[in-house]
Design an enzyme around this catalytic site. Structure first.
Site, mmCIF file in Angstrom:
data_model
loop_
_atom_site.group_PDB
_atom_site.id
_atom_site.type_symbol
_atom_site.label_atom_id
_atom_site.label_comp_id
_atom_site.label_asym_id
_atom_site.label_seq_id
_atom_site.Cartn_x
_atom_site.Cartn_y
_atom_site.Cartn_z
ATOM 1 N N HIS A 37 -1.059 -1.380 -4.386
ATOM 2 C CA HIS A 37 -2.329 -1.061 -3.732
ATOM 3 C C HIS A 37 -2.426 0.452 -3.552
ATOM 4 C CE1 HIS A 37 -5.909 -2.004 -1.354
ATOM 5 N NE2 HIS A 37 -5.508 -1.097 -0.476
ATOM 6 N N MET A 59 -8.889 8.099 -0.547
ATOM 7 C CA MET A 59 -9.730 8.541 0.586
ATOM 8 C C MET A 59 -10.225 9.957 0.331
ATOM 9 S SD MET A 59 -7.483 7.148 3.763
ATOM 10 C CE MET A 59 -6.682 5.540 3.724
ATOM 11 N N MET A 88 -12.163 4.483 -1.142
ATOM 12 C CA MET A 88 -12.853 4.792 0.116
ATOM 13 C C MET A 88 -13.486 6.160 -0.078
ATOM 14 S SD MET A 88 -9.830 3.323 2.565
ATOM 15 C CE MET A 88 -8.653 3.392 1.222
ATOM 16 N N MET A 92 -11.361 -6.066 5.089
ATOM 17 C CA MET A 92 -10.605 -5.103 5.899
ATOM 18 C C MET A 92 -10.361 -5.696 7.285
ATOM 19 S SD MET A 92 -10.144 -2.421 3.955
ATOM 20 C CE MET A 92 -9.362 -1.402 5.206
ATOM 21 N N ASP A 146 -6.548 -6.502 3.951
ATOM 22 C CA ASP A 146 -5.983 -5.145 4.021
ATOM 23 C C ASP A 146 -6.049 -4.628 5.453
ATOM 24 O OD1 ASP A 146 -5.180 -2.529 3.607
ATOM 25 O OD2 ASP A 146 -6.803 -2.024 2.220
ATOM 26 N N SER A 187 0.858 -1.188 0.000
ATOM 27 C CA SER A 187 0.000 0.000 0.000
ATOM 28 C C SER A 187 0.887 1.227 0.000
ATOM 29 C CB SER A 187 -0.894 0.019 1.245
ATOM 30 O OG SER A 187 -1.387 1.336 1.429
ATOM 31 N N HIS A 207 -8.250 0.997 -4.361
ATOM 32 C CA HIS A 207 -9.184 0.772 -3.254
ATOM 33 C C HIS A 207 -9.891 2.093 -2.980
ATOM 34 C CE1 HIS A 207 -9.541 -0.129 1.381
ATOM 35 N NE2 HIS A 207 -10.706 0.034 0.803
ATOM 36 N N ASP A 220 -4.652 3.526 -2.259
ATOM 37 C CA ASP A 220 -5.750 3.888 -1.346
ATOM 38 C C ASP A 220 -6.291 5.289 -1.626
ATOM 39 O OD1 ASP A 220 -6.046 1.620 0.474
ATOM 40 O OD2 ASP A 220 -3.968 2.057 1.044
HETATM 41 C C1 DX5 Z 1 -6.518 1.606 5.289
HETATM 42 C C2 DX5 Z 1 -5.975 1.243 3.916
HETATM 43 C C3 DX5 Z 1 -4.852 0.304 3.933
HETATM 44 C C4 DX5 Z 1 -3.632 0.751 4.678
HETATM 45 C C5 DX5 Z 1 -2.975 -0.454 5.227
HETATM 46 O O1 DX5 Z 1 -7.702 2.303 5.132
HETATM 47 O O2 DX5 Z 1 -7.008 0.675 3.144
HETATM 48 O O3 DX5 Z 1 -4.519 -0.114 2.615
HETATM 49 O O4 DX5 Z 1 -2.702 1.465 3.907
HETATM 50 O O5 DX5 Z 1 -1.919 -0.040 6.005
HETATM 51 P P1 DX5 Z 1 -1.236 -0.998 7.035
HETATM 52 O O6 DX5 Z 1 -0.659 -2.144 6.269
HETATM 53 O O7 DX5 Z 1 -0.204 -0.122 7.647
HETATM 54 O O8 DX5 Z 1 -2.291 -1.431 8.013
HETATM 55 ZN ZN ZN Z 2 -6.457 -0.242 1.192
#
Ligand code: DX5
Ligand code: ZN
Length: 230
Positions: A34, A38, A70, A139, A177, A9, A68, A36
């Protein structure tokens, strides 16, 4: 043998050197990126969008990019990520008014589609859409931040997902994840999980790095995965 995919990620990477970080982690043996996304609305944090995905493609990244989402709403941004070079696009069922429609939209845009399950979200959202899914993402933390601890209830959920996937007969990846480290990846893989997101477990402080980038940590992940089923 299961083909395991390690999906760093980039949330925990150094954003000021993002292209180089992605190159290095892929060179060290990571499989997919990956990504992310947000929006400070569906989750209380704000990260990166299609422009950054496109920039990684222009930089020369050819590995699959696992977006991903969010974000809420979902549909408006899907075509932008498809145009920006996303391979997978996964989203949270709570964030879409019409889950089936969003899954179809993602595939129609030429991407692979997936649903993401928060720790307290039931798997019943899968009931009528297994034929439209390429990835299930479980998750093991609440979404929004890297560096949180793995929530153990995710293990049973992964096992239930694996049963659902096997029963469906479809070719669907099962991804985890949140809080995945070299110390727990083997146990996670024993559930039938085949795709492993790790942010702070790869890019975080205290993780061994070396001249070649992330060889040491990626090797440690692979060594643990090689022990699965033994
Ligand atoms: C959290 C993300 C993850 C995050 C995971 O909302 O979706 O992908 O980056 O990070 P670690 O591996 O540090 O838990
Ligand atoms: Zn993620």
């Amino acid at each position: 043998m299961t083909d395991y995919l390690i999906a760093p990620s980039i949330l925990s990477a150094d954003f000021a050197r993002l292209g180089e970080e992605v190159d290095n982690v892929l060179k060290s043996g990571a499989d997919i990126v990956h990504f992310d996304v947000m929006d400070n609305h569906y989750v209380p944090n704000l990260t990166i969008g299609p422009l950054v995905c496109e920039a990684l493609r222009k930089h020369g990244v050819t590995a699959d990019i696992d977006v991903h989402l969010m974000v809420k709403p979902v549909d408006r941004i899907v075509p932008d990520f498809a145009a920006a070079g996303a391979t997978y696009i996964t989203f949270h069922p709570e964030a879409s008014e019409h889950i089936d429609r969003t899954l179809q939209l993602i595939r129609n845009e030429g991407c692979k589609a997936g649903l993401v399950f928060n720790p307290a979200t039931p798997l019943s959202h899968l009931d009528y859409v297994m034929d439209k899914i390429d990835m299930i993402l479980v998750m093991s933390v609440n979404p929004g931040f890297g560096g949180q601890s793995f929530i153990p209830a995710a293990m049973d959920k992964l096992r239930e997902c694996k049963q659902r996937i096997d029963a469906s007969g479809y070719d669907i990846r099962l991804e985890i994840d949140g809080g995945v480290k070299a110390e727990n990846i083997r146990e996670v893989a024993e559930t039938g999980c085949d795709t492993f997101v790790a942010g702070s477990g790869i890019f975080g402080k205290g993780v061994a790095t070396d001249a070649n980038g992330y060889d040491t940590i990626l090797k440690a992940f692979r060594a643990e995965l090689a022990k699965v089923g033994r």
